[in-house]
Design a protein around this motif. Structure first.
Motif, mmCIF file in Angstrom:
data_model
loop_
_atom_site.group_PDB
_atom_site.id
_atom_site.type_symbol
_atom_site.label_atom_id
_atom_site.label_comp_id
_atom_site.label_asym_id
_atom_site.label_seq_id
_atom_site.Cartn_x
_atom_site.Cartn_y
_atom_site.Cartn_z
ATOM 1 N N PHE A 169 0.849 -1.195 0.000
ATOM 2 C CA PHE A 169 0.000 0.000 0.000
ATOM 3 C C PHE A 169 0.881 1.239 0.000
ATOM 4 C CE2 PHE A 169 -2.133 3.411 2.233
ATOM 5 C CZ PHE A 169 -3.426 3.383 1.736
ATOM 6 N N TRP A 170 0.645 2.140 -0.963
ATOM 7 C CA TRP A 170 1.498 3.332 -1.066
ATOM 8 C C TRP A 170 0.717 4.487 -1.665
ATOM 9 C CZ3 TRP A 170 5.718 4.586 -5.141
ATOM 10 C CH2 TRP A 170 6.532 5.638 -4.677
ATOM 11 N N ALA A 171 0.569 5.556 -0.887
ATOM 12 C CA ALA A 171 0.040 6.834 -1.363
ATOM 13 C C ALA A 171 1.161 7.853 -1.182
ATOM 14 C CB ALA A 171 -1.205 7.247 -0.587
ATOM 15 N N PRO A 172 2.021 8.061 -2.194
ATOM 16 C CA PRO A 172 3.287 8.781 -2.022
ATOM 17 C C PRO A 172 3.167 10.180 -1.440
ATOM 18 C CG PRO A 172 3.191 7.712 -4.170
ATOM 19 C CD PRO A 172 1.830 7.597 -3.567
ATOM 20 N N ARG A 173 2.121 10.924 -1.790
ATOM 21 C CA ARG A 173 2.020 12.301 -1.325
ATOM 22 C C ARG A 173 1.464 12.407 0.094
ATOM 23 N NH1 ARG A 173 -0.856 16.301 -4.965
ATOM 24 N NH2 ARG A 173 0.298 17.697 -3.574
ATOM 25 N N LEU A 174 1.035 11.267 0.667
ATOM 26 C CA LEU A 174 0.464 11.280 2.014
ATOM 27 C C LEU A 174 1.304 10.527 3.036
ATOM 28 C CD1 LEU A 174 -3.324 10.723 1.200
ATOM 29 C CD2 LEU A 174 -2.139 12.880 1.662
ATOM 30 N N GLY A 175 2.189 9.641 2.593
ATOM 31 C CA GLY A 175 2.995 8.899 3.553
ATOM 32 C C GLY A 175 3.858 7.861 2.874
ATOM 33 N N GLY A 176 4.420 6.975 3.684
ATOM 34 C CA GLY A 176 5.277 5.925 3.159
ATOM 35 C C GLY A 176 4.476 4.749 2.649
ATOM 36 N N LYS A 177 5.152 3.634 2.469
ATOM 37 C CA LYS A 177 4.503 2.426 1.981
ATOM 38 C C LYS A 177 4.586 1.335 3.034
ATOM 39 C CE LYS A 177 7.314 2.212 -1.516
ATOM 40 N NZ LYS A 177 8.010 1.779 -2.751
ATOM 41 N N ILE A 178 3.631 0.403 2.942
ATOM 42 C CA ILE A 178 3.635 -0.713 3.879
ATOM 43 C C ILE A 178 3.089 -1.940 3.169
ATOM 44 C CG2 ILE A 178 1.317 -0.403 4.853
ATOM 45 C CD1 ILE A 178 2.684 -0.837 7.646
ATOM 46 N N ASP A 179 3.645 -3.111 3.492
ATOM 47 C CA ASP A 179 3.246 -4.335 2.812
ATOM 48 C C ASP A 179 1.895 -4.839 3.303
ATOM 49 O OD1 ASP A 179 5.451 -4.436 1.210
ATOM 50 O OD2 ASP A 179 6.578 -5.823 2.483
ATOM 51 N N ALA A 180 1.139 -5.412 2.370
ATOM 52 C CA ALA A 180 -0.084 -6.139 2.686
ATOM 53 C C ALA A 180 0.246 -7.624 2.609
ATOM 54 C CB ALA A 180 -1.197 -5.775 1.705
ATOM 55 N N ILE A 181 0.249 -8.304 3.763
ATOM 56 C CA ILE A 181 0.717 -9.679 3.865
ATOM 57 C C ILE A 181 -0.449 -10.584 4.259
ATOM 58 C CG2 ILE A 181 2.333 -11.224 5.047
ATOM 59 C CD1 ILE A 181 4.093 -8.779 5.586
ATOM 60 N N PRO A 182 -0.658 -11.692 3.549
ATOM 61 C CA PRO A 182 -1.746 -12.617 3.917
ATOM 62 C C PRO A 182 -1.604 -13.122 5.350
ATOM 63 C CG PRO A 182 -0.863 -13.159 1.749
ATOM 64 C CD PRO A 182 0.052 -12.125 2.339
ATOM 65 N N GLY A 183 -2.682 -13.078 6.109
ATOM 66 C CA GLY A 183 -2.667 -13.558 7.484
ATOM 67 C C GLY A 183 -2.026 -12.626 8.481
ATOM 68 N N HIS A 184 -1.672 -11.425 8.073
ATOM 69 C CA HIS A 184 -1.014 -10.466 8.966
ATOM 70 C C HIS A 184 -1.546 -9.071 8.679
ATOM 71 C CE1 HIS A 184 2.176 -8.921 11.565
ATOM 72 N NE2 HIS A 184 2.390 -7.986 10.657
ATOM 73 N N THR A 185 -1.648 -8.249 9.711
ATOM 74 C CA THR A 185 -2.141 -6.881 9.549
ATOM 75 C C THR A 185 -1.044 -5.885 9.897
ATOM 76 O OG1 THR A 185 -4.412 -7.519 10.105
ATOM 77 C CG2 THR A 185 -3.862 -5.190 10.270
ATOM 78 N N ASN A 186 -0.735 -4.995 8.961
ATOM 79 C CA ASN A 186 0.191 -3.892 9.194
ATOM 80 C C ASN A 186 -0.591 -2.585 9.242
ATOM 81 O OD1 ASN A 186 2.630 -5.355 9.298
ATOM 82 N ND2 ASN A 186 2.708 -5.465 7.065
ATOM 83 N N VAL A 187 -0.072 -1.632 9.992
ATOM 84 C CA VAL A 187 -0.787 -0.361 10.173
ATOM 85 C C VAL A 187 0.108 0.794 9.730
ATOM 86 C CG1 VAL A 187 -1.978 1.150 11.810
ATOM 87 C CG2 VAL A 187 -2.027 -1.342 12.137
ATOM 88 N N TYR A 198 -5.784 12.271 -4.111
ATOM 89 C CA TYR A 198 -4.395 11.845 -4.166
ATOM 90 C C TYR A 198 -4.338 10.416 -4.697
ATOM 91 C CZ TYR A 198 -4.391 15.772 -0.944
ATOM 92 O OH TYR A 198 -4.607 17.005 -0.378
ATOM 93 N N HIS A 199 -3.275 10.104 -5.407
ATOM 94 C CA HIS A 199 -3.170 8.801 -6.060
ATOM 95 C C HIS A 199 -2.332 7.838 -5.239
ATOM 96 C CE1 HIS A 199 -5.153 10.270 -9.616
ATOM 97 N NE2 HIS A 199 -4.305 11.279 -9.712
ATOM 98 N N GLY A 200 -2.697 6.567 -5.318
ATOM 99 C CA GLY A 200 -1.942 5.509 -4.663
ATOM 100 C C GLY A 200 -1.827 4.313 -5.580
ATOM 101 N N LYS A 201 -0.971 3.385 -5.192
ATOM 102 C CA LYS A 201 -0.774 2.197 -6.012
ATOM 103 C C LYS A 201 -0.213 1.065 -5.171
ATOM 104 C CE LYS A 201 2.140 3.775 -9.001
ATOM 105 N NZ LYS A 201 3.115 3.794 -10.112
ATOM 106 N N CYS A 202 -0.285 -0.135 -5.754
ATOM 107 C CA CYS A 202 0.423 -1.270 -5.189
ATOM 108 C C CYS A 202 1.858 -1.198 -5.684
ATOM 109 C CB CYS A 202 -0.233 -2.580 -5.616
ATOM 110 S SG CYS A 202 0.703 -4.051 -5.137
ATOM 111 N N SER A 203 2.810 -1.141 -4.761
ATOM 112 C CA SER A 203 4.212 -0.986 -5.150
ATOM 113 C C SER A 203 4.992 -2.286 -5.029
ATOM 114 C CB SER A 203 4.880 0.106 -4.299
ATOM 115 O OG SER A 203 4.798 -0.220 -2.927
#
Length: 247
Positions: A169-187, A198-203
């Motif tokens: 998960f990455w919205a460059p103009r609003l913050g950094g990126k963080i991985d989306a991992i099956p079975g795990h939650t990142n914040v 604002y635009h975001g993408k899967c990086s």
């Protein structure tokens, strides 16, 4: 003396400069921040750039010094040569790199989301090849696909997970990126300074549909946020974002 540039290649020098400057803008530019987290990342980038310039200058000085020592008029026994190598080749790089590391750790620590009153929770669920968003803290809110709604000026914790493979998960103009991992939650915590899109993408490469796995973040003022989430119209965006700034 360095050889002069072939006149046939001179037009390409200007083109290269324009291209380099153009890379600093656009909807996915981390150097055009629209929130405090992105501002911290942009500041860190500029500080790292300044540090790299200092180190490059030191290397060039030592490089020139190596050539001077080969000149017949240079006395190789001069103590200044040893001092220059010691301070310019060892002490100064260690000092600059240590300062950069300390600053990076300080700025990175500020980006870690911590429990705080008033933080809104949003859930982002990635799957090949779309983003599904849910709003458990907003009564009556409808889930959205490829559109993330947030209130401007209010911190939002995005709880990111995945249904299949690793996404990012990455919205460059609003913050950094963080991985989306099956079975795990990142914040990751985002804050938009002002209303806008604002635009975001899967990086993280996630399969054949990776290139179209984008999303938009719509930041609304407080009065319009709840009403927008309760509106069933326009809650899904199934096309990739355009490469134009829209805020």
């Amino acid at each position: 003396m360095f050889p002069s540039v072939n006149p046939a290649f001179r037009p390409f020098k200007g083109l290269a400069a324009v291209t380099a400057l153009a890379g600093c803008g656009g909807p996915f530019s981390t150097l055009d921040p629209a929130g405090p987290a992105a501002q911290s990342i942009a500041t860190l980038w500029w500080v790292m750039l300044a540090g790299s310039v200092v180190l490059f200058a030191l290397v060039m000085v030592l490089f020139g010094f190596a050539f001077l020592r080969r000149h017949p008029s240079w006395n190789s026994d001069r103590p200044v040569g040893q001092a220059l190598v010691l301070w310019g080749g060892l002490v100064m790089p260690v000092a600059v790199l240590s300062a950069l590391l300390g600053y990076a750790l300080f700025m990175g620590e500020r980006l870690v989301p911590r429990p705080d009153d008033g933080v809104l929770r949003v859930e982002a669920h990635a799957r090949q090849w779309q983003w599904e968003f849910a709003y458990p803290d907003t009564p009556g809110a409808l889930g959205t696909i490829d559109i993330l709604h947030i209130p401007a000026g209010r911190p939002v914790d995005i709880h990111v997970t995945s249904a299949d493979v690793i996404h990012s998960f990455w919205a460059p103009r609003l913050g950094g990126k963080i991985d989306a991992i099956p079975g795990h939650t990142n914040v990751i915590r985002l804050v938009a300074d002002r209303p806008g899109t604002y635009h975001g993408k899967c990086s993280e490469f996630c399969g054949t549909g990776h290139t179209v796995m984008g999303f938009t973040v719509e930041a609304h003022d407080a009065a319009a946020y709840s009403a927008r989430l309760a509106d069933p119209q326009g809650q899904t965006r199934r096309t990739a974002p355009q490469d134009t700034a829209s805020d």
